[in-house]
Design an enzyme around this catalytic site. Structure first.
Site, PDB file in Angstrom:
ATOM      1  N   GLU A 133       0.860  -1.200   0.000  1.00  0.00           N
ATOM      2  CA  GLU A 133       0.000   0.000   0.000  1.00  0.00           C
ATOM      3  C   GLU A 133       0.884   1.234   0.000  1.00  0.00           C
ATOM      4  OE1 GLU A 133      -3.385   0.280   2.923  1.00  0.00           O
ATOM      5  OE2 GLU A 133      -3.041   2.429   2.661  1.00  0.00           O
TER       6      GLU A 133
ATOM      7  N   HIS B 159      -9.209   0.579  -0.435  1.00  0.00           N
ATOM      8  CA  HIS B 159      -8.525   1.566   0.409  1.00  0.00           C
ATOM      9  C   HIS B 159      -9.588   2.436   1.072  1.00  0.00           C
ATOM     10  CE1 HIS B 159      -6.120   5.103   1.435  1.00  0.00           C
ATOM     11  NE2 HIS B 159      -5.071   4.299   1.398  1.00  0.00           N
TER      12      HIS B 159
ATOM     13  N   ASP C  57       2.147   1.839   3.810  1.00  0.00           N
ATOM     14  CA  ASP C  57       1.338   3.044   3.577  1.00  0.00           C
ATOM     15  C   ASP C  57       2.261   4.256   3.445  1.00  0.00           C
ATOM     16  OD1 ASP C  57      -0.863   4.592   3.018  1.00  0.00           O
ATOM     17  OD2 ASP C  57      -1.551   4.762   5.080  1.00  0.00           O
TER      18      ASP C  57
ATOM     19  N   HIS D 173       2.046   4.732  -1.855  1.00  0.00           N
ATOM     20  CA  HIS D 173       1.334   5.696  -2.703  1.00  0.00           C
ATOM     21  C   HIS D 173       2.244   6.629  -3.492  1.00  0.00           C
ATOM     22  CE1 HIS D 173      -2.321   4.287  -0.929  1.00  0.00           C
ATOM     23  NE2 HIS D 173      -1.950   4.628   0.286  1.00  0.00           N
TER      24      HIS D 173
HETATM   25 MN    MN Z   1      -3.006   4.400   2.234  1.00  0.00          MN
END
Ligand code: MN
Length: 323
Positions: free
Chosen positions: A8, A160, A281, A10
């Site tokens: 995850e 998400h 993340d 980004h």
């Molecule tokens: Mn995220």
């Protein structure tokens, strides 16, 4: 150090910063401002953060909600393709990047076609969907063509968190609860349960869903889901299996934004070690914290290998890189 695949992670398209500034209502402006540079970087900074904790492959996804917040369907479809073309180039330039397709769910058939293009032509591993789209969840009948394609392509769909379509009364006077502290968990767990109880996994038995945050509290509740489903107001709703069984067949969870031993053990013990995968993340969470934690977490060597890289490699069909 255990080799890792991070799921995850980004990025942001540089030309879209202004556009997404208007749509990214789920990220606080202060956090977005701090993360902006890291999100835009595909070079040394990102690779150094990966190397530090042994991440071999980062599967990249656009910071949400992206085009799902767009009101004009044609614009959403066009912008999604632009984002995916951009990401495809980054994947081509750097073999340590994978990608989740960004899709305009306003048009389910276009989203299915774009997913197919991303997987077949652009080398991506699945899709990341940022919660509801205009108040519609993925269990809606209109998404049947999308799920058919997901099933045919045999790629996972990562849900998400995003905000709910309206700010419901239970959050009144508590702005801190609206967002990552709590409401995203409620929203995303509910989204997953809508899919499960709608019989999505009976209709598409090889569909694979991914949830972040160690399953948005759901592994903790699996026993109760089975027990209370029996006496719920389910009318003539039927499932082929007890609800908990779908967590062991069709759902995987990642460690994104969760670095705590007890919930990790709960997910592993309830769902199985083959259903939990590593994620950071990035850049909203600190890679060292996630990396140091998973190395020391109470897991057997075999479990750690599954969670850090083996599960993701097989679910996402990622080849092994010789680093
Ligand atoms: Mn995220």
């Amino acid at each position: 150090m255990t080799p890792k695949i991070a799921l995850e992670e980004h990025f942001m398209h540089p030309d879209f910063v202004e556009y997404f500034g208007t749509t990214a209502t789920n990220i606080s402006p202060a956090l977005f401002g701090k993360a902006k540079e890291a999100l835009a970087d595909f070079g040394d900074r990102r690779i150094a953060a990966m190397d530090k904790i042994g991440v071999e492959t980062s599967v990249l996804s656009l910071a949400g909600p992206g085009v799902q917040a767009e009101k004009q369907v044609a614009v959403a479809v066009k912008r999604a393709a632009q984002v995916n073309d951009f990401l495809a180039q980054k994947i081509q330039d750097q073999p340590r990047y994978g990608g989740f397709a960004h899709l305009a769910m306003q048009d389910p058939r276009a989203a299915a076609d774009e997913l197919e293009r991303c997987v077949r032509d652009l080398g991506m591993q699945g899709a990341m969907i940022n919660g509801q789209t205009g108040g519609t969840y993925l269990d809606d009948d209109r998404f049947a063509p999308f799920w058919e394609r997901v099933s045919d392509l045999a790629v996972p769909v990562y849900i998400h968190p995003n905000n709910p379509p309206e700010r419901v009364h239970m959050y009144a006077d508590h702005p801190e609860l609206f967002g990552p502290v709590w409401s995203w968990t409620v929203e995303t767990a509910t989204h997953a349960l809508r899919l499960l109880f709608a019989g999505t996994f009976d209709r598409y038995p090889n569909a694979q869903l991914i949830l972040g945050h160690l399953g948005e509290t759901l592994p903790y509740l699996m026993w109760r889901l089975d027990s209370r489903w029996e006496i719920s107001n389910r009318g003539d709703m039927r499932l082929k299996l007890p609800p908990s069984e779908y967590f062991r067949r069709n759902i995987s969870v990642t460690t994104s934004g969760m670095c705590a031993d007890a919930p990790l053990r709960c997910a592993v013990d309830m769902m199985g070690a083959d259903r939990v995968m590593f994620a950071v993340d990035y850049p909203f969470e600190r890679p060292e914290e996630a990396g140091d934690w998973i190395e020391a977490a109470p897991l057997s060597a075999e479990e750690r290998d599954l969670i850090c890289h083996k599960n993701a490699r097989s679910l996402l069909k990622l080849r092994e890189l010789a680093l």
